[in-house]
Design a protein around this motif. Structure first.
Motif, PDB file in Angstrom:
ATOM      1  N   ARG A  40      51.393  22.534  13.364  1.00 41.73           N
ATOM      2  CA  ARG A  40      52.271  23.426  14.114  1.00 41.73           C
ATOM      3  C   ARG A  40      53.274  23.034  15.091  1.00 41.73           C
ATOM      4  O   ARG A  40      53.285  21.839  15.522  1.00 41.73           O
ATOM      5  CB  ARG A  40      51.298  24.068  15.371  1.00 41.73           C
ATOM      6  CG  ARG A  40      50.140  24.938  14.762  1.00 41.73           C
ATOM      7  CD  ARG A  40      50.643  26.290  14.323  1.00 41.73           C
ATOM      8  NE  ARG A  40      49.624  27.142  14.314  1.00 41.73           N
ATOM      9  CZ  ARG A  40      48.641  27.610  13.511  1.00 41.73           C
ATOM     10  NH1 ARG A  40      48.435  26.456  12.362  1.00 41.73           N
ATOM     11  NH2 ARG A  40      47.833  28.442  13.802  1.00 41.73           N
ATOM     12  N   SER A  41      54.332  23.435  15.088  1.00 42.16           N
ATOM     13  CA  SER A  41      55.767  22.797  15.490  1.00 42.16           C
ATOM     14  C   SER A  41      56.239  23.720  16.549  1.00 42.16           C
ATOM     15  O   SER A  41      56.686  24.793  15.984  1.00 42.16           O
ATOM     16  CB  SER A  41      56.748  22.574  14.452  1.00 42.16           C
ATOM     17  OG  SER A  41      57.779  21.828  14.922  1.00 42.16           O
ATOM     18  N   TYR A  42      56.571  23.526  17.603  1.00 44.75           N
ATOM     19  CA  TYR A  42      57.026  24.623  18.601  1.00 44.75           C
ATOM     20  C   TYR A  42      58.375  24.114  19.504  1.00 44.75           C
ATOM     21  O   TYR A  42      58.290  22.742  19.590  1.00 44.75           O
ATOM     22  CB  TYR A  42      56.325  24.910  19.905  1.00 44.75           C
ATOM     23  CG  TYR A  42      55.028  25.853  19.418  1.00 44.75           C
ATOM     24  CD1 TYR A  42      55.286  27.139  19.575  1.00 44.75           C
ATOM     25  CD2 TYR A  42      53.826  25.407  18.336  1.00 44.75           C
ATOM     26  CE1 TYR A  42      54.391  28.093  19.174  1.00 44.75           C
ATOM     27  CE2 TYR A  42      53.162  26.602  18.140  1.00 44.75           C
ATOM     28  CZ  TYR A  42      53.221  27.837  18.212  1.00 44.75           C
ATOM     29  OH  TYR A  42      52.439  28.866  17.855  1.00 44.75           O
ATOM     30  N   VAL A  43      59.338  24.749  19.568  1.00 50.39           N
ATOM     31  CA  VAL A  43      60.551  24.462  20.373  1.00 50.39           C
ATOM     32  C   VAL A  43      60.567  25.256  21.579  1.00 50.39           C
ATOM     33  O   VAL A  43      60.440  26.610  21.480  1.00 50.39           O
ATOM     34  CB  VAL A  43      61.626  24.515  19.304  1.00 50.39           C
ATOM     35  CG1 VAL A  43      61.760  25.855  18.726  1.00 50.39           C
ATOM     36  CG2 VAL A  43      62.863  24.109  19.763  1.00 50.39           C
ATOM     37  N   VAL A  44      61.285  24.878  22.553  1.00 53.92           N
ATOM     38  CA  VAL A  44      61.577  25.808  23.938  1.00 53.92           C
ATOM     39  C   VAL A  44      62.976  25.513  24.121  1.00 53.92           C
ATOM     40  O   VAL A  44      63.855  24.522  23.720  1.00 53.92           O
ATOM     41  CB  VAL A  44      60.896  25.508  24.827  1.00 53.92           C
ATOM     42  CG1 VAL A  44      59.340  25.639  24.726  1.00 53.92           C
ATOM     43  CG2 VAL A  44      61.254  23.782  25.590  1.00 53.92           C
ATOM     44  N   GLN A  45      63.831  26.461  24.664  1.00 55.28           N
ATOM     45  CA  GLN A  45      65.131  26.484  25.093  1.00 55.28           C
ATOM     46  C   GLN A  45      65.057  26.799  26.425  1.00 55.28           C
ATOM     47  O   GLN A  45      64.539  27.529  26.883  1.00 55.28           O
ATOM     48  CB  GLN A  45      65.692  27.855  24.457  1.00 55.28           C
ATOM     49  CG  GLN A  45      67.240  27.939  24.668  1.00 55.28           C
ATOM     50  CD  GLN A  45      68.094  27.060  24.084  1.00 55.28           C
ATOM     51  OE1 GLN A  45      68.124  26.697  23.056  1.00 55.28           O
ATOM     52  NE2 GLN A  45      69.189  26.422  25.039  1.00 55.28           N
TER      53      GLN A  45
END
Ligand SMILES: CC(C)(COP(=O)(O)OP(=O)(O)OC[C@H]1O[C@@H](n2cnc3c(N)ncnc32)[C@H](O)[C@@H]1OP(=O)(O)O)[C@@H](O)C(=O)NCCC(=O)NCCS
Length: 149
Positions: A40-45
Motif C-alpha cells: 500500500r502506497s499513500y501520498v499526502v498534499q
C-alpha cells in the motif's frame, strides 16, 4: 507532495468525515493501510502546513488499485486532485503494473470527469454497490505504458 506518515492520521480522520460522510474510514482502517506498506502506497498534499489532499494505491501485481483519493473542499478545483492521481499513476508504473483500476460512484460527477480526462475507461458497472442509497459503482481502468503484460 510527500508520503503519508502516521502523524497525519488525525487530520485525515477529520477530512474523511467531511468528504465521505457515508463511508469514512475508521482509524483502524488507516492503521491497517499504513501497516500494509510497501504494497500500500499513500501520498499526502500539504498547503501551509496542513494536509489538504491524500491518495493511495495498492501495488504488487499486474493490476494496481486506487484505494482512495480526496481533496479538502477548500482546496478543490486547483489541480490537486489531478496531481494526486498523476502520482498514483507514476507509482503504479514504477511498480510495472499493466493497469490501474478504481471504483467511483455513478453520482460523483467531479471524480468521474477527472478519471475520464486522465484516460480511464469504463470497465463495468456494479449495480447498487454503494449502500445506503443504491448507487452504482463504475469500475474504471487505465492502461499503463510499459506494464508487465
Ligand atoms: C474528486 C476530487 C478528488 C477532485 O479533486 P480536485 O482537486 O478538485 O480536482 P482538480 O482541481 O485537480 O480537477 C481535475 C479535474 O477534475 C474534474 N473536476 C474537478 N472538480 C469538478 C467539478 N466540481 N465538476 C466537474 N468536474 C470537476 C475536471 O475534469 C478537472 O479538470 P479541469 O479543471 O481541467 O476541468 C475532489 O472533488 C474530491 O476530493 N471529492 C470528494 C472525495 C471524492 O469524491 N473522492 C474520489 C472518490 S472515487
Amino acid at each position: 507532495m510527500r508520503d503519508l506518515h502516521w502523524t497525519d492520521l488525525p487530520e485525515l480522520a477529520a477530512l474523511e468525515a467531511e468528504l465521505f460522510p457515508d463511508d469514512a474510514w475508521a482509524p483502524e482502517t488507516w492503521w491497517a493501510e499504513l501497516a500494509g506498506r510497501p504494497r500500500r502506497s499513500y501520498v499526502v498534499q500539504e498547503q501551509d502546513g496542513r494536509v489538504v489532499g491524500y491518495a493511495g494505491v495498492d501495488l504488487g501485481g499486474e493490476v494496481a488499485d486506487v484505494m482512495t483519493m480526496a481533496v479538502a473542499p477548500s482546496a478543490q478545483a486547483q489541480g490537486l486532485g489531478r496531481r494526486l492521481l498523476d502520482e498514483l499513476v507514476a507509482r503504479a508504473q514504477a511498480d510495472h503494473a499493466a493497469y490501474l483500476i478504481l471504483e467511483v460512484r455513478e453520482d460523483n460527477a467531479p471524480a468521474r470527469k477527472l478519471y475520464d480526462t486522465r484516460g480511464f475507461e469504463l470497465l463495468t458497472v456494479r449495480r447498487r454497490y454503494y449502500q445506503p442509497g443504491d448507487v452504482d459503482a463504475h469500475v474504471m481502468r487505465l492502461t499503463l505504458a510499459g506494464g508487465a503484460s
